[in-house]
Design a protein around this motif. Structure first.
Motif, PDB file in Angstrom:
ATOM      1  N   GLY A   1       0.796  -1.218   0.000  1.00 52.18           N
ATOM      2  CA  GLY A   1       0.000   0.000   0.000  1.00 52.18           C
ATOM      3  C   GLY A   1       0.829   1.268   0.000  1.00 52.18           C
ATOM      4  N   TRP A   2       2.132   1.131  -0.126  1.00 53.44           N
ATOM      5  CA  TRP A   2       3.000   2.301  -0.061  1.00 53.44           C
ATOM      6  C   TRP A   2       2.944   3.136  -1.328  1.00 53.44           C
ATOM      7  CZ3 TRP A   2       7.995  -0.038   2.527  1.00 53.44           C
ATOM      8  CH2 TRP A   2       7.676  -0.451   3.827  1.00 53.44           C
ATOM      9  N   GLY A   3       2.596   2.525  -2.473  1.00 51.39           N
ATOM     10  CA  GLY A   3       2.428   3.302  -3.698  1.00 51.39           C
ATOM     11  C   GLY A   3       1.293   4.294  -3.550  1.00 51.39           C
ATOM     12  N   ARG A   4       0.179   3.840  -2.993  1.00 48.53           N
ATOM     13  CA  ARG A   4      -0.963   4.743  -2.757  1.00 48.53           C
ATOM     14  C   ARG A   4      -0.583   5.794  -1.717  1.00 48.53           C
ATOM     15  NH1 ARG A   4      -5.714   4.659  -4.583  1.00 48.53           N
ATOM     16  NH2 ARG A   4      -5.634   2.444  -5.107  1.00 48.53           N
ATOM     17  N   LEU A   5       0.133   5.392  -0.685  1.00 45.56           N
ATOM     18  CA  LEU A   5       0.587   6.339   0.336  1.00 45.56           C
ATOM     19  C   LEU A   5       1.420   7.450  -0.304  1.00 45.56           C
ATOM     20  CD1 LEU A   5       0.727   6.716   3.515  1.00 45.56           C
ATOM     21  CD2 LEU A   5       2.944   5.570   3.345  1.00 45.56           C
ATOM     22  N   LEU A   6       2.333   7.071  -1.177  1.00 46.73           N
ATOM     23  CA  LEU A   6       3.192   8.036  -1.859  1.00 46.73           C
ATOM     24  C   LEU A   6       2.377   8.928  -2.787  1.00 46.73           C
ATOM     25  CD1 LEU A   6       5.960   9.188  -2.599  1.00 46.73           C
ATOM     26  CD2 LEU A   6       6.288   7.218  -4.116  1.00 46.73           C
ATOM     27  N   LEU A   7       1.496   8.332  -3.569  1.00 37.22           N
ATOM     28  CA  LEU A   7       0.655   9.101  -4.487  1.00 37.22           C
ATOM     29  C   LEU A   7      -0.227  10.089  -3.723  1.00 37.22           C
ATOM     30  CD1 LEU A   7      -0.025   9.407  -7.506  1.00 37.22           C
ATOM     31  CD2 LEU A   7      -1.823   7.709  -7.149  1.00 37.22           C
ATOM     32  N   ASP A   8      -0.826   9.652  -2.625  1.00 37.51           N
ATOM     33  CA  ASP A   8      -1.662  10.533  -1.806  1.00 37.51           C
ATOM     34  C   ASP A   8      -0.850  11.694  -1.234  1.00 37.51           C
ATOM     35  OD1 ASP A   8      -3.870   8.932  -2.304  1.00 37.51           O
ATOM     36  OD2 ASP A   8      -3.875   8.003  -0.306  1.00 37.51           O
ATOM     37  N   GLU A   9       0.385  11.428  -0.804  1.00 36.50           N
ATOM     38  CA  GLU A   9       1.226  12.493  -0.251  1.00 36.50           C
ATOM     39  C   GLU A   9       1.614  13.498  -1.330  1.00 36.50           C
ATOM     40  OE1 GLU A   9       3.321  14.716   2.652  1.00 36.50           O
ATOM     41  OE2 GLU A   9       1.712  13.234   2.779  1.00 36.50           O
TER      42      GLU A   9
END
Length: 159
Positions: free
Chosen positions: A94-102
Motif C-alpha cells: 500500500g506504499w504506492g498509494r501512500l506516496l501518491l496521496d502524499e
C-alpha cells in the motif's frame, strides 16, 4: 510505517534510488529503447514542486515528485507526477498509494488545480493505482518517448 523526506533529486540518496528505478525500467522496457532522463533539482523546488524519498526504518524504499508544468492549452495550475517508484521488495504494502496521496496533498498545498502523469501501458499495477485514485486517461500532453498513456485528475480546492 514509512516516512517521507524532502530531497533534491540530485542528492546522493535520491540519485541512488533513481538509478535503481531507471535500471529496472530499462531492463523491463519493451524493445530495449528506454530513455532515462534524470530530474534536476530546479524542477522540484517549492512552490513549483517537491521531490520525496520514502523511507522505512532508515532505508530508502522509494521516491516520487511533483512539478508545475505548462499545459498545451496554457493552464498554469497543473502539476505533473514524476518518478513514482518503490523498490520491488516493498511492493504490495500500500506504499504506492501512500506516496501518491502524499504527492497529491503537497500539490494541493501549492495550489494545484489538476495533476497529470504519463506512464507505459506495460506498467499495469501503476495504471491500476492511478485509475483507482481518480485519474482518467487523456490525450498526450508531452513528448515523453517512454510513455504510451497519459492521465489527469482534476482537483477541487479544499479549504
Amino acid at each position: 510505517m514509512p516516512t517521507f523526506r524532502i530531497a533534491s533529486p540530485e542528492d546522493a540518496d535520491a540519485h541512488a534510488v533513481l538509478v535503481d528505478y531507471f535500471t529496472l525500467r530499462a531492463a523491463e522496457f519493451p524493445g530495449g529503447s528506454y530513455s532515462p532522463t534524470y530530474p534536476t533539482a530546479a524542477a522540484f523546488q517549492a512552490p513549483d514542486g517537491v521531490f520525496l524519498l520514502l523511507q522505512d526504518e532508515g532505508a530508502i524504499v522509494g521516491c516520487g515528485g511533483i512539478r508545475r508544468v505548462g499545459m498545451p492549452d496554457g493552464e498554469t495550475d497543473v502539476f505533473e507526477i514524476k518518478h513514482v517508484f518503490l523498490r520491488p521488495e516493498t511492493r504490495g504494502r500500500g506504499w504506492g498509494r501512500l506516496l501518491l496521496d502524499e504527492l497529491e496533498r503537497r500539490a494541493r498545498g501549492f495550489g494545484a488545480g489538476a495533476l497529470v502523469l504519463d506512464t507505459h501501458h506495460t506498467l499495469e499495477a501503476a495504471g491500476h493505482l492511478y485509475r483507482s485514485s481518480g485519474f482518467a486517461e487523456i490525450p498526450r500532453y508531452n513528448a515523453n518517448p517512454n510513455a504510451t498513456r497519459w492521465y489527469r485528475k482534476d482537483l477541487e480546492h479544499r479549504a
